[in-house]
Design a protein around this motif. Structure first.
Motif, mmCIF file in Angstrom:
data_model
loop_
_atom_site.group_PDB
_atom_site.id
_atom_site.type_symbol
_atom_site.label_atom_id
_atom_site.label_comp_id
_atom_site.label_asym_id
_atom_site.label_seq_id
_atom_site.Cartn_x
_atom_site.Cartn_y
_atom_site.Cartn_z
ATOM 1 N N ALA A 1 0.824 -1.217 0.000
ATOM 2 C CA ALA A 1 0.000 0.000 0.000
ATOM 3 C C ALA A 1 0.857 1.266 0.000
ATOM 4 N N PRO B 1 -11.219 0.751 -8.291
ATOM 5 C CA PRO B 1 -11.165 0.712 -6.832
ATOM 6 C C PRO B 1 -12.495 0.311 -6.182
ATOM 7 N N CYS C 1 -5.787 0.482 -1.023
ATOM 8 C CA CYS C 1 -4.558 -0.118 -1.570
ATOM 9 C C CYS C 1 -4.207 0.445 -2.936
ATOM 10 N N GLN C 2 -5.100 1.256 -3.509
ATOM 11 C CA GLN C 2 -4.983 1.551 -4.940
ATOM 12 C C GLN C 2 -3.834 2.482 -5.294
ATOM 13 N N MET D 1 -1.109 0.110 -5.693
ATOM 14 C CA MET D 1 -1.393 -0.748 -6.840
ATOM 15 C C MET D 1 -1.076 0.009 -8.139
ATOM 16 N N CYS E 1 -4.868 -6.649 -1.971
ATOM 17 C CA CYS E 1 -6.131 -5.906 -2.009
ATOM 18 C C CYS E 1 -7.163 -6.776 -1.325
ATOM 19 N N THR F 1 -9.908 -6.500 -5.982
ATOM 20 C CA THR F 1 -10.110 -5.816 -7.264
ATOM 21 C C THR F 1 -9.234 -6.369 -8.388
#
Lengths: 728, 149
Positions: free
Chosen positions: B45, B95, B100-101, B104, B131, B135
């Motif tokens: 993250a 998302p 976490c995006q 990512m 994630c 996702t």
């Protein structure tokens, strides 16, 4: 509850800037966030759910919490559908629980768990939109001095049909806000088949800020003069904080104060969270671990095992005479299954920011239950409702954990010891892992009986283990001390109905509550109940040499909606045709949270223990599908949550505390292990089922049944890593 | 006091040299798009770029980043244009909770720099972030889409 939108003719502004009064705090969240702008939304409130600005921007109020599941967008779609507004002009904002209480709970229940966000509020939020539409039309009609019945609203525009005159929502919103709302009974809702915004896979409303770093989560809150806190609670559940030696850390950089938070925890407050954490790690702490320090995983498991044979048990579902069926069986199959404790492990650890003075207490936090968080603030602060509020922040995952309010109470307890200074409390990942509210631990003995013609005559299912309600909400337990939630997916009827008809059936529960605190973990008790039932169904079918699908179908004549989702995945996976060479299939289905779900898996196994999942097909019938694109994402995501658990995860107990402290020992599926998931969203109408949780329960048994088909080996305890089984 | 160059701008930050870069970025530089998830380089993250390479900033000392180009999620957009990976993320509505995006996306940008037309196997190997919402299916589709842009 029954509830109708109330009128409030005052302009209504949500947010700390107006709510703080004497504190002069301001909602000084970092700049540029949609949240910060929404919190300041100003414009005429047409109904409690709808604010329309002069530029035609529609602000839709959302009481339930967004934690990734898409509820914020779905609820906005439902309001917008009835409002007949321009979807491209829709924004959203969260009312605060304090405002809701001040307005007699005008926004209803804030709780966002049990997959209830949309299904339990759809009717009154749609009425909130429809009522606003009626008032906007009336306002335009009044201005034109024509009957409202001659006017039509569409796409935020009102047209007087005979003359062709038109106006926009933004132009008449102020006048509409002063009109008496129509009688509740006169407000009718659209037939879902006429939906234009709801029922469509429109894009989420909260995506852009989640791709550029601007979305504000609880851990990102910044307030003027704020300090940061790191906390340690006694690692043994039920233990106490005896003492700590603050003199050893007070001179460390940035440290402002070391505080006893409650009976069992201590926090360091510092200028930065990193300084607080470093000092906390250096702080000498003496715990009184208490009796629970003697408890180990083995002692818990043997206690549960004893429950499998206990005389006393609560009956959850019963028909016929199972004892007689067992006594007279031509053939009997027996198996014992078990399921471990599991931490929710949302990506964002628990956190809350609190500021307290003797006259006001406010909290900023990601919560699944704004009203419960509000109640926690009242209790911890000792202040009355009108002097408190909770500002909801985007959740970095919830999965049930953020329905609890322990971290909110802690933040207020710390803030109370530093009046006037905002305190941001963030748990370390280790604290989060050690102080979860864990998926309950259970075991189950399954006994199936056949007559001489291989017909299933009886099923006995004895569950032994933990009750969530006993730990979380004893007031919701039965008068006899039973916990109905244990029987999710196994009940005679309702949202969690058992989906087979078996002539002699007994499902009961011997309650055994270890000291590890239980919680509602996404999917709750259908997770293990579905594994127990659906794996055992395959065991029964195998015993009598029948196809698992045909075996199930014979028991499902009275369960047409379950049968429909099961047939859908069987058809799509090609069950009636042979699988590709080396590929094996498994099936599972269940009912939970009012929805019908099924999954089929195609896997191959190398070396007897390396699983490659080639394909998953999953079907869900949630009755009404408000946003099919988001439902598909909930379905595919459910395989990550469900398969992470069954492959990798368990929390074990040693000396009264949880052993696994981080993702190195509590792993989660990553990209390489993600199976391709084909979703079938098949709403049959007529009811409102949940979406965020149901599918998780079918993920594991579909794969486990395929594994048994491939290897002949039936796994009955989890995670699979304990059997040296892994992803290929 | 050390100097960190973040998203092209110099910041003098008052941290001990062994402070994790993650916390220096979040608390001292004041950019909160980079997230804390585990603190032990497991979840990703906190992924940022150091001289263009993906690094888990929770496990790197701030002093190690001195004199290097640090890029965070806030610095991906250039000249007012969002990065093609960010655009693909929006197009695919990737998302869910979104926490976490940032990491990512930073991992995906690095992958595409390394391998402009990644195979599924390349994506599997490079995208090791956790994630919990799950996702991944949308992440994979968005990466393939960004590769075409």
């Amino acid at each position: 509850m029954t509830f109708m939108p109330q009128m409030n003719r005052r302009s209504f502004i949500i947010g700390a800037a107006t709510a703080t009064g004497g504190l002069a705090l301001g909602i000084d969240l970092p700049f540029g966030s949609k949240l910060a702008m929404a919190q300041g939304a100003a414009g005429p409130e047409v109904t409690a759910w709808v604010v329309i600005k002069p530029d035609d921007t529609v602000v839709i109020r959302i009481a339930r919490s967004e934690m990734g599941q898409g509820t914020l967008t779905g609820l906005a779609q439902l309001v917008a559908e009835e409002l007949e507004c321009d979807w491209s002009k829709v924004t959203t904002e969260y009312p605060t629980p304090g405002q809701s209480v001040a307005r007699k709970r005008v926004w209803g229940d804030f709780s966002t768990g049990g997959s209830r966000g949309i299904r339990e509020s759809n009717e009154y939020v749609r009425k909130g939109g429809a009522t606003a539409r009626t008032m906007l039309i009336q306002a335009a009609a009044n201005e034109w001095k024509v009957p409202a019945s001659e006017c039509k609203a569409e796409n935020s525009k009102i047209t007087h049909m005979p003359s062709g005159r038109s106006t926009t929502y933004g132009k008449v919103a102020d006048a509409a806000s002063k009109i008496e709302p129509p009688a509740a009974a006169s407000v009718t809702l659209k037939d879902p088949k006429d939906w234009k915004i709801a029922g469509k896979g429109v894009k989420r409303l909260d995506t852009v800020e989640k791709t550029n770093g601007k979305m504000i989560y609880g851990t990102d809150v910044v307030l003027p003069n704020m300090l940061n806190a790191a906390i340690k609670d006694c690692p043994v559940f039920g233990g106490k904080l005896k003492s700590f030696d603050e003199a050893k850390v007070m001179s460390m950089k940035g440290v402002k104060k070391v505080v006893r938070v409650d009976d069992s925890s201590v926090a360091v407050v510092a200028d930065t969270w990193w300084h607080a954490k470093v000092a906390l790690d250096a702080l000498p702490i003496v715990w009184d671990e208490g009796e629970n320090a003697k408890v180990n995983q083995a002692s818990i498991e043997s206690w549960l095992k004893e429950g499998l044979d206990a005389d006393k048990a609560f009956v959850g579902n019963q028909n016929g005479d199972v004892k007689a069926a067992i006594a007279g069986a031509a053939k009997k199959v027996e198996a014992v299954y078990s399921y471990p404790f599991l931490n929710h492990a949302p990506m964002e650890p628990m956190n809350a920011t609190a500021v307290y003075t003797s006259d006001r207490c406010e909290v900023w936090t990601g919560t699944q239950n704004g009203e419960a968080a509000f109640a926690a603030v009242l209790e911890a602060s000792g202040l009355p409702a009108e002097k408190c509020d909770v500002h909801k922040i985007m959740l970095g995952g919830g999965f049930g954990r953020r329905g609890r309010t322990d971290y909110v109470t802690q933040a207020v307890n710390i803030a109370k010891q530093m009046p006037g200074t905002p305190i941001k409390l963030i748990w370390s990942r280790e604290e989060d892992m050690l102080h979860g509210t864990y998926h309950p631990i259970t075991q189950a003995r399954m006994v199936g009986t056949f007559d001489a013609n291989n017909n299933l005559t009886g099923l006995s299912m004895r569950i032994s283990g933990q009750s969530i309600l006993a730990g979380v909400a004893p007031s919701r337990m039965g008068r006899d001390g039973s916990d109905p939630v244990v029987f999710q997916g196994l009940s005679p009827s309702g949202d969690f109905a058992f989906s087979y008809s078996i002539p002699n059936l007994l499902i009961d529960h011997a309650m055994r509550n270890p000291h590890v605190p239980p919680g509602f973990w996404r999917g709750v008790n259908i997770n293990q109940n579905c594994i127990y039932v659906e794996c055992f169904m395959d065991e029964l079918a195998k015993e009598v040499g029948q196809d698992p699908l045909e075996f199930r179908r014979k028991l499902m004549a009275k369960h047409p909606l379950n049968l429909a989702v099961l047939n859908a995945v069987a058809d799509r996976i090609g069950w009636s045709k042979p699988a590709p060479a080396g590929v094996h299939r498994g099936l599972a289905h269940f009912k939970g949270f009012g929805s019908y779900v099924a999954a089929a898996a195609e896997i191959s196994v190398t070396g007897g223990n390396k699983i490659k999942i080639h394909r998953i097909v999953a079907a869900t019938d949630p009755g009404h599908a408000v946003n099919p694109a988001q439902i598909e994402r909930q379905i595919s995501g459910s395989f990550v949550y469900g398969l992470s658990a069954v492959f990798f995860q368990e929390n074990t107990v040693k000396n009264g505390r949880i052993v696994e402290e981080n993702f190195d020992t509590f792993d989660s599926i990553r990209m390489a292990d993600m199976p391709p998931v084909e979703s079938i969203v098949m709403p049959s109408g007529g009811f409102w089922g949940g979406v965020g949780e149901p599918t998780i329960c079918v993920a594991a048994p579909a794969v486990l049944n395929a594994f048994a088909s491939a290897t002949g080996k039936r796994i009955r305890s989890f995670p699979l890593k304990n059997h040296n089984i892994a992803f290929a | 006091m050390i100097e960190l160059k973040v998203n092209g701008k110099m910041h003098r930050v008052d941290v001990e040299p062994d402070t994790p870069l993650l916390w220096a970025i979040r608390e001292n530089v004041g950019l909160t798009g980079t997230k804390y998830g585990c603190g032990i380089a497991q979840c990703g993250a906190c992924t940022v770029h150091i001289n263009g390479e993906p690094v888990r900033s929770c496990a790197m000392q701030a002093s190690e980043a001195v004199g290097k180009e640090i890029t965070t999620i806030e610095g991906l957009a250039a000249n007012g244009m969002v990065h093609k990976v960010q655009k693909a993320w929006v197009d695919h509505d990737v998302p869910q909770c979104g926490y976490c995006q940032s990491g990512m996306i930073m991992a995906a940008v690095s992958l595409l720099k390394e391998k402009p037309k990644p195979t599924d196997a390349d994506i599997d190997a490079a995208m090791t972030n956790i994630c919990r919402c799950g996702t991944f299916q949308q992440v994979r589709a968005a990466i393939h889409d960004a590769a075409k842009a």
